[in-house]
Each structure stands twice: as structure tokens, then as C-alpha cells.
Design an enzyme around this catalytic site. Structure first.
Site, PDB file in Angstrom:
ATOM      1  N   TYR A  91      -9.116 -35.116  36.468  1.00 60.53           N
ATOM      2  CA  TYR A  91      -7.994 -35.967  35.817  1.00 60.53           C
ATOM      3  C   TYR A  91      -7.368 -36.976  36.482  1.00 60.53           C
ATOM      4  O   TYR A  91      -6.419 -37.710  36.137  1.00 60.53           O
ATOM      5  CB  TYR A  91      -6.637 -35.022  35.107  1.00 60.53           C
ATOM      6  CG  TYR A  91      -7.197 -33.856  34.155  1.00 60.53           C
ATOM      7  CD1 TYR A  91      -6.864 -33.892  32.726  1.00 60.53           C
ATOM      8  CD2 TYR A  91      -8.112 -32.859  34.524  1.00 60.53           C
ATOM      9  CE1 TYR A  91      -7.282 -32.897  32.007  1.00 60.53           C
ATOM     10  CE2 TYR A  91      -8.544 -31.804  33.716  1.00 60.53           C
ATOM     11  CZ  TYR A  91      -8.380 -32.050  32.249  1.00 60.53           C
ATOM     12  OH  TYR A  91      -8.684 -31.208  31.535  1.00 60.53           O
ATOM     13  N   LYS A 110     -15.551 -22.472  41.289  1.00 59.14           N
ATOM     14  CA  LYS A 110     -16.899 -22.507  41.346  1.00 59.14           C
ATOM     15  C   LYS A 110     -17.550 -22.875  42.764  1.00 59.14           C
ATOM     16  O   LYS A 110     -18.082 -23.781  42.600  1.00 59.14           O
ATOM     17  CB  LYS A 110     -17.221 -23.298  40.079  1.00 59.14           C
ATOM     18  CG  LYS A 110     -18.503 -23.392  39.648  1.00 59.14           C
ATOM     19  CD  LYS A 110     -19.111 -22.037  38.978  1.00 59.14           C
ATOM     20  CE  LYS A 110     -20.496 -22.110  38.572  1.00 59.14           C
ATOM     21  NZ  LYS A 110     -20.938 -20.899  38.042  1.00 59.14           N
ATOM     22  N   ASP A 162     -17.095 -19.185  35.029  1.00 58.07           N
ATOM     23  CA  ASP A 162     -17.815 -18.752  33.996  1.00 58.07           C
ATOM     24  C   ASP A 162     -17.556 -17.009  33.940  1.00 58.07           C
ATOM     25  O   ASP A 162     -17.371 -16.524  32.656  1.00 58.07           O
ATOM     26  CB  ASP A 162     -19.202 -19.135  34.004  1.00 58.07           C
ATOM     27  CG  ASP A 162     -19.868 -18.778  35.634  1.00 58.07           C
ATOM     28  OD1 ASP A 162     -18.787 -18.867  36.517  1.00 58.07           O
ATOM     29  OD2 ASP A 162     -21.125 -18.607  35.641  1.00 58.07           O
ATOM     30  N   ASP A 197      -7.111 -26.066  32.322  1.00 60.32           N
ATOM     31  CA  ASP A 197      -7.205 -26.588  30.962  1.00 60.32           C
ATOM     32  C   ASP A 197      -7.721 -25.706  29.739  1.00 60.32           C
ATOM     33  O   ASP A 197      -7.420 -25.475  28.872  1.00 60.32           O
ATOM     34  CB  ASP A 197      -7.425 -27.787  30.873  1.00 60.32           C
ATOM     35  CG  ASP A 197      -7.089 -28.808  29.736  1.00 60.32           C
ATOM     36  OD1 ASP A 197      -6.302 -28.005  28.544  1.00 60.32           O
ATOM     37  OD2 ASP A 197      -7.553 -30.020  29.537  1.00 60.32           O
ATOM     38  N   ASP A 215      -6.377 -22.633  27.309  1.00 58.95           N
ATOM     39  CA  ASP A 215      -6.738 -22.659  25.870  1.00 58.95           C
ATOM     40  C   ASP A 215      -7.558 -21.514  25.434  1.00 58.95           C
ATOM     41  O   ASP A 215      -7.257 -21.148  24.105  1.00 58.95           O
ATOM     42  CB  ASP A 215      -7.444 -23.871  25.246  1.00 58.95           C
ATOM     43  CG  ASP A 215      -6.642 -25.107  25.726  1.00 58.95           C
ATOM     44  OD1 ASP A 215      -5.462 -25.118  25.991  1.00 58.95           O
ATOM     45  OD2 ASP A 215      -7.086 -26.267  25.449  1.00 58.95           O
TER      46      ASP A 215
END
Length: 335
Positions: free
Chosen positions: A124, A171, A205, A229, A233
Site C-alpha cells: 500500500y 508468508k 493461506d 485487508d 474481509d
């Protein structure tokens, strides 16, 4: 004296934000408000999505409520997302995303988790470039300072939340430098605070899968901007979906409450927007910025009661005005 910058933004933001402001005024008599601009409509009028005056007033007043933002689907010269600009210009480095089972709208009753999302870095930062005609590159920034600040926020929140578990999501198996720095920096802060027994890790994941399969097993989650983010959600499904999801952007001495839903142009102006996310975001402002946990609990209880009462009604009858009426009635009884 409590002061609040009110930034309705675009679309349904102009309908749900006033509801949250009126609820705050019921809880905080004498609350001072100032109306400010930001968003896509602001850009089309003034050539900037966030005027300098909006930034200055937020810095002065210290608290804001932002409704929603519309964004173009492609690049527009000179335009940058209003909420990203606000987060970065005001150094709102923590994004709080709570997800809990809500009466009448959740499909299960055992979810209560808090996702702490680093709010200023990762992809971002907006550094993209072309490499020839057929390749584009986006740079991901992860710093020790930002990661440690995020973990310090978890340490500060732990006494009031009493978490069963603090999960670092990354990750690092694929991104050992960036995600490795994030993981190690967060872990060192948490361990130094005596929380090592609570800390575990998940690859992003795997975390996504387990948030679908067994969300009740999570409590506090710490992760980077992009992963936060996406995961917040995803997790919002258990709290009734994005339309009911609250959030709070926090910095040093400054906070911006923000319902997660977008501007919803398809229902803007119809009176059907549910203001629950804006109300619950205002409750986060009460609890974490103004440090008024009793008032925050009153507002959350009023929203819960209103949602439970309206659960049996058809969707078409659950208007913005009716939700507000029920919330204000419950606030009056609870107070």
C-alpha cells in the site's frame, strides 16, 4: 470536551455517518463536531481526494469518523484513495478490525476475534513501475519499526482483552526477508512483554482456511497490511458480512473510525443502508481513543438489541431510519 471531525465521504457514507454522530451525541452531550470533505466526489470538485484543511483539522481535533469512499476501477491522473491518504499522512499505523457474532445476522454464536493490521506499509505504499512494455513491478515495504509498533499495540490491548492466543500471520516461507522481518520483529516485542506462551504463527493461506473452518479458535491476529485487508474481509462473514463490519485507524493521539463497507452506489439515496457498521466503528472510537469503555459497551449493546429486534423483519423494511430509531431507543433505556 470531546471533538469529532465528521467526514461522510461518498454514497451511503452520507446516510450512515449522521446516524453514528447522533448516537455519539446521545452518549456524549456537548460533543463538538466539524464537517470535513474527502473522497471521490471531493476529488472531482477540488482536484484532491483529501484537502489539506481536512488533514489539519484531524490533527487538531484528534478524532474523526469517515463514512465511505468511491474509487475508480482504473488509474486516474492525480487521484489517490482518500482513506489510504488519510492513513499515511496522519500516520494511522494500526487498523483494528473486530469480528464477533452478532444477534440475528451471524450464522454462528461463538466468534469473537480482533485482527490488528499494520496500516501504513506493505504494497500500500503505492510504489509501482513499468519494466518495459509488458512487465509491471510493485514494491512491498516492511520495516522493523512498523512491525514493532504493531506488536506494541497488541501488548497494550492484551490486559483489557485477556487473549487466549495471539497469532502472527505471514508468508515467510516464500517471502523470508519481508515476512521474516515482520514475524521476528513482532515476536521479539511480544516475548519481551511476557506473552510468549500465547504466541503462535500461521502462514496466511492456512490462516484463511482456518478462519473459514474454525473461526472460534482465533482471538488476536497480527498481520501485514495486505494480508490484514484480505483476512479481515474474509472473517467479517462471521459478523454478518462487510456491510456490518467496523474498523478503527489509530495513530499517536489520533483516531479515525471507518465502517468497512464501501459507498454502495446501488443503494445510495434509497434509505436502505444499514448504519450498524458506522455505529460499531463509533463504539471503537469511544473505547480505544476516548477511553470510555462503558459508553462503548452501551452503544454495542444498543446495536445488538436493534439487530436482534429487526432480525425477523424482511430486508426491505430494515431502513436506515428504523435502525437508528431502535438504537436510540435502546440507548435511552440503557442509560
Amino acid at each position: 470536551m470531546y471533538r469529532l471531525c465528521v467526514i461522510p465521504g461518498d454514497g451511503i457514507g452520507r446516510e450512515v455517518v449522521p446516524v453514528a454522530v447522533r448516537a455519539l451525541q446521545r452518549l456524549l452531550p456537548g460533543l463538538q463536531t466539524i464537517q470535513l470533505e474527502a473522497g471521490w466526489d471531493c476529488f472531482t470538485r477540488h482536484g484532491t481526494s483529501v484537502p489539506q484543511a481536512t488533514l489539519e483539522q484531524l490533527r487538531e481535533h484528534g478524532a474523526g469518523l469517515f463514512g465511505a469512499v468511491s474509487s475508480p476501477s482504473g488509474a486516474v491522473p492525480g487521484y489517490r484513495s482518500a482513506i489510504l491518504t488519510l492513513r499515511q499522512q496522519l500516520d494511522l499505523y494500526l487498523n483494528l478490525r473486530p469480528v464477533r457474532s452478532l444477534p440475528g445476522v451471524s450464522t454462528r454464536d461463538d466468534v469473537d476475534l480482533l485482527l490488528l493490521r499494520e496500516n501504513t506499509e506493505c504494497l500500500y505504499v503505492g510504489r509501482e513501475r513499468m519494466l518495459g512494455d509488458d512487465v509491471t513491478i510493485a514494491e512491498r515495504q516492511i520495516s522493523r519499526r512498523a512491525s514493532e509498533r504493531l506488536a506494541a499495540c497488541a501488548v497494550a490491548l492484551a490486559p483489557q482483552r485477556q487473549p487466549r492466543r495471539i497469532t502472527l500471520v505471514h508468508k515467510a516461507n516464500v517471502l523470508p526477508l519481508t515476512c521474516g522481518l515482520f514475524r521476528d520483529s513482532c515476536r521479539s516485542v511480544l516475548e519481551a512483554a511476557g506473552l510468549s506462551a500465547l504466541v503462535d504463527e500461521r502462514l496466511v493461506d492456512v490462516a484463511a482456511l482456518q478462519l473459514v473452518q474454525e473461526p472460534q479458535n482465533f482471538d488476536m491476529l497480527l498481520t501485514t497490511n495486505l494480508f490484514g485487508d484480505i483476512l479481515s474481509d474474509l472473517a467479517s462473514h462471521w459478523g454478518g458480512g462487510l456491510g456490518l463490519a467496523p474498523s478503527l485507524n489509530l495513530g499517536d493521539g489520533i483516531a479515525l473510525a471507518e465502517p468497512v463497507h464501501g459507498s454502495a452506489p446501488d443503494i445510495a439515496g434509497t434509505g436502505r443502508a444499514n448504519p450498524a457498521a458506522a455505529l460499531l466503528s463509533a463504539a471503537l472510537l469511544l473505547r480505544h481513543h476516548w477511553h470510555l469503555p462503558e459508553q462503548a459497551a452501551l452503544l454495542e449493546s444498543a446495536v445488538d438489541a436493534a439487530l436482534a429486534l429487526l432480525a425477523g423483519q424482511s430486508t426491505g423494511t430494515r431502513t436506515t431510519a428504523l435502525v437508528e430509531q431502535r438504537v436510540l431507543e435502546h440507548l435511552q433505556r440503557l442509560a
